[in-house]
Design a protein around this motif. Structure first.
Motif, PDB file in Angstrom:
ATOM      1  N   LEU A   1     -65.310 -22.401   7.089  1.00  0.00           N
ATOM      2  CA  LEU A   1     -66.504 -23.178   6.739  1.00  0.00           C
ATOM      3  C   LEU A   1     -66.532 -23.393   5.243  1.00  0.00           C
ATOM      4  N   PHE A   2     -66.681 -24.653   4.837  1.00  0.00           N
ATOM      5  CA  PHE A   2     -66.768 -25.006   3.428  1.00  0.00           C
ATOM      6  C   PHE A   2     -68.160 -25.541   3.124  1.00  0.00           C
ATOM      7  N   LEU A   3     -68.685 -25.178   1.964  1.00  0.00           N
ATOM      8  CA  LEU A   3     -70.000 -25.636   1.533  1.00  0.00           C
ATOM      9  C   LEU A   3     -69.813 -26.793   0.549  1.00  0.00           C
ATOM     10  N   VAL A   4     -70.492 -27.902   0.825  1.00  0.00           N
ATOM     11  CA  VAL A   4     -70.392 -29.095  -0.025  1.00  0.00           C
ATOM     12  C   VAL A   4     -71.780 -29.454  -0.530  1.00  0.00           C
ATOM     13  N   LYS A   5     -71.935 -29.528  -1.851  1.00  0.00           N
ATOM     14  CA  LYS A   5     -73.214 -29.924  -2.442  1.00  0.00           C
ATOM     15  C   LYS A   5     -73.224 -31.438  -2.627  1.00  0.00           C
ATOM     16  N   GLN A   6     -74.287 -32.073  -2.149  1.00  0.00           N
ATOM     17  CA  GLN A   6     -74.392 -33.517  -2.282  1.00  0.00           C
ATOM     18  C   GLN A   6     -74.485 -33.912  -3.748  1.00  0.00           C
ATOM     19  N   ALA A   7     -73.893 -35.046  -4.072  1.00  0.00           N
ATOM     20  CA  ALA A   7     -73.933 -35.545  -5.442  1.00  0.00           C
ATOM     21  C   ALA A   7     -75.356 -35.938  -5.817  1.00  0.00           C
ATOM     22  N   SER A   8     -75.675 -35.804  -7.090  1.00  0.00           N
ATOM     23  CA  SER A   8     -77.018 -36.163  -7.544  1.00  0.00           C
ATOM     24  C   SER A   8     -77.214 -37.667  -7.618  1.00  0.00           C
TER      25      SER A   8
ATOM     26  N   ARG B   1     -71.220 -41.362  -1.549  1.00  0.00           N
ATOM     27  CA  ARG B   1     -70.181 -40.380  -1.878  1.00  0.00           C
ATOM     28  C   ARG B   1     -69.932 -39.420  -0.723  1.00  0.00           C
ATOM     29  N   LEU B   2     -71.008 -38.969  -0.066  1.00  0.00           N
ATOM     30  CA  LEU B   2     -70.836 -38.035   1.039  1.00  0.00           C
ATOM     31  C   LEU B   2     -70.163 -38.717   2.219  1.00  0.00           C
ATOM     32  N   LEU B   3     -70.545 -39.970   2.490  1.00  0.00           N
ATOM     33  CA  LEU B   3     -69.919 -40.697   3.591  1.00  0.00           C
ATOM     34  C   LEU B   3     -68.438 -40.925   3.313  1.00  0.00           C
ATOM     35  N   SER B   4     -68.099 -41.228   2.070  1.00  0.00           N
ATOM     36  CA  SER B   4     -66.697 -41.417   1.700  1.00  0.00           C
ATOM     37  C   SER B   4     -65.903 -40.134   1.928  1.00  0.00           C
ATOM     38  N   LEU B   5     -66.484 -38.993   1.562  1.00  0.00           N
ATOM     39  CA  LEU B   5     -65.819 -37.707   1.755  1.00  0.00           C
ATOM     40  C   LEU B   5     -65.636 -37.410   3.239  1.00  0.00           C
ATOM     41  N   MET B   6     -66.649 -37.698   4.031  1.00  0.00           N
ATOM     42  CA  MET B   6     -66.559 -37.460   5.466  1.00  0.00           C
ATOM     43  C   MET B   6     -65.460 -38.305   6.109  1.00  0.00           C
ATOM     44  N   ARG B   7     -65.342 -39.546   5.673  1.00  0.00           N
ATOM     45  CA  ARG B   7     -64.385 -40.475   6.284  1.00  0.00           C
ATOM     46  C   ARG B   7     -62.944 -40.133   5.950  1.00  0.00           C
ATOM     47  N   GLN B   8     -62.718 -39.248   4.976  1.00  0.00           N
ATOM     48  CA  GLN B   8     -61.351 -38.869   4.637  1.00  0.00           C
ATOM     49  C   GLN B   8     -60.703 -38.016   5.724  1.00  0.00           C
TER      50      GLN B   8
ATOM     51  N   MET C   1     -62.017 -32.615   7.478  1.00  0.00           N
ATOM     52  CA  MET C   1     -62.713 -31.590   8.250  1.00  0.00           C
ATOM     53  C   MET C   1     -62.795 -32.000   9.719  1.00  0.00           C
ATOM     54  N   ASP C   2     -62.843 -30.994  10.598  1.00  0.00           N
ATOM     55  CA  ASP C   2     -63.012 -31.275  12.024  1.00  0.00           C
ATOM     56  C   ASP C   2     -64.424 -31.718  12.343  1.00  0.00           C
ATOM     57  N   GLY C   3     -65.390 -31.330  11.517  1.00  0.00           N
ATOM     58  CA  GLY C   3     -66.769 -31.702  11.767  1.00  0.00           C
ATOM     59  C   GLY C   3     -67.633 -31.344  10.579  1.00  0.00           C
ATOM     60  N   TRP C   4     -68.863 -31.861  10.595  1.00  0.00           N
ATOM     61  CA  TRP C   4     -69.786 -31.663   9.484  1.00  0.00           C
ATOM     62  C   TRP C   4     -71.138 -31.195   9.981  1.00  0.00           C
ATOM     63  N   ILE C   5     -71.774 -30.334   9.181  1.00  0.00           N
ATOM     64  CA  ILE C   5     -73.156 -29.913   9.412  1.00  0.00           C
ATOM     65  C   ILE C   5     -73.973 -30.425   8.229  1.00  0.00           C
ATOM     66  N   LEU C   6     -74.983 -31.203   8.511  1.00  0.00           N
ATOM     67  CA  LEU C   6     -75.859 -31.708   7.458  1.00  0.00           C
ATOM     68  C   LEU C   6     -77.108 -30.835   7.446  1.00  0.00           C
ATOM     69  N   ALA C   7     -77.181 -29.939   6.455  1.00  0.00           N
ATOM     70  CA  ALA C   7     -78.204 -28.887   6.474  1.00  0.00           C
ATOM     71  C   ALA C   7     -79.453 -29.268   5.697  1.00  0.00           C
ATOM     72  N   ASP C   8     -79.826 -30.527   5.733  1.00  0.00           N
ATOM     73  CA  ASP C   8     -81.013 -30.958   4.999  1.00  0.00           C
ATOM     74  C   ASP C   8     -81.346 -32.365   5.442  1.00  0.00           C
ATOM     75  N   GLU C   9     -82.366 -32.946   4.816  1.00  0.00           N
ATOM     76  CA  GLU C   9     -82.683 -34.336   5.079  1.00  0.00           C
ATOM     77  C   GLU C   9     -81.470 -35.198   4.726  1.00  0.00           C
ATOM     78  N   PRO C  10     -81.127 -36.199   5.558  1.00  0.00           N
ATOM     79  CA  PRO C  10     -80.009 -37.093   5.219  1.00  0.00           C
ATOM     80  C   PRO C  10     -80.270 -37.795   3.887  1.00  0.00           C
ATOM     81  N   PRO C  11     -79.219 -38.115   3.138  1.00  0.00           N
ATOM     82  CA  PRO C  11     -79.403 -38.755   1.832  1.00  0.00           C
ATOM     83  C   PRO C  11     -79.949 -40.177   1.896  1.00  0.00           C
ATOM     84  N   SER C  12     -79.935 -40.785   3.082  1.00  0.00           N
ATOM     85  CA  SER C  12     -80.536 -42.109   3.256  1.00  0.00           C
ATOM     86  C   SER C  12     -80.982 -42.250   4.701  1.00  0.00           C
TER      87      SER C  12
END
Length: 264
Positions: free
Chosen positions: A93-100, A106-113, A116-127
């Motif tokens: 498990l890797f922890l990723v801090k959303q960009a300010s 930026r987060l969507l670009s990282l996900m599309r690379q 990772m096998d999957g993502w957990i969004l542990a807060d309100e979505p950025p949009s």
């Protein structure tokens, strides 16, 4: 380091059988055969190559949890729970801090690379359309503490019941004139929490003064001043977020207000 071929030879099976048993693949073998393969791997100190497994299964053996901030009081327990479950399944498990800035893009670009096998969004979505956009690109995604219109999947506490329980507690302890600090900027979840609390207080014959404050409590000084300026002064205050509540208690105490004796 020994090879998979050496393990298979020692266990008296073909390479594909040894590979599936040691890699957790679906294969029907007897317990005796499975035991021989595992014993041979231990004896030869064989460790499966995660890169080779990833090429074969198209899995990376890792997931990521994206958070907006790392100072949230609640996140350590959430992260620990996710880590424990990931470890039990043999994945990282890797922890990723959303960009300010440009967090959604930026987060969507990282996900599309596809790292990772999957993502957990542990807060309100950025949009507002972030989750739908991520799912449209086929990103395996689950959101935490998000309850609202649109696609899932999500995992969420029963916040409505929790804030109604807060109202029940305050009224049971004699507080009818109270204040509620709604998390600002408002979101679907913050409005749900505030509405649940206010509606329950009204059902119980109480009166609520609505204030607003940041989730992280950085404006706790201003919230404390606004609270103390209310007339009549509320006998208790409830908050939409734990961090904001903790910071508000500090701000009130610094102003000589005894919590919970003077304000509950």
């Amino acid at each position: 380091m020994s090879s998979l071929r050496e393990v298979a030879a020692k266990a008296g099976v073909d390479v594909s059988t040894a590979s599936k048993v040691l890699g957790g693949g679906r294969i029907r073998v007897s317990e005796a055969t499975r035991g021989r393969i595992e014993a041979a791997a231990r004896e030869l100190d064989y460790t499966p190559d995660p890169y080779a497994q990833g090429l074969r299964t198209r899995r990376r053996g890792a997931i990521a949890m994206a958070v907006r901030e790392t100072t949230n009081f609640v996140f350590p327990e959430i992260v620990t729970g996710a880590e424990d479950e990931a470890e039990s399944r043999g994945i990282g498990l890797f922890l990723v801090k959303q960009a300010s800035r440009d967090a959604a893009a930026r987060l969507l670009s990282l996900m599309r690379q596809g790292r990772m096998d999957g993502w957990i969004l542990a807060d309100e979505p950025p949009s507002d359309d972030f989750v739908a956009e991520a799912l449209r690109y086929g990103v395996p995604l689950v959101t935490l503490n998000r309850l609202g219109p649109g696609p899932g999947p999500w995992v969420c506490l029963d916040d409505e019941a929790g804030f109604r329980a807060q109202a029940d507690y305050l009224v049971a302890n004699g507080h009818k004139d109270v204040a509620f600090v709604e998390v600002r900027p408002a979101s679907f979840l913050s409005r749900l929490c505030a509405d649940s609390f206010i509606d329950r207080m009204k059902e119980l014959g109480g009166c609520v003064e609505l204030l607003g404050g940041r989730f992280d409590g950085d404006d706790a000084e201003e919230v404390a001043e606004a609270l103390l300026a209310l007339r009549p002064r509320p006998t208790a205050v409830a908050c939409g977020g734990t961090q904001g509540a903790a910071r508000l208690v500090e701000a009130l105490s610094a102003r000589g207000v005894r919590v919970p004796d003077e304000i509950g």
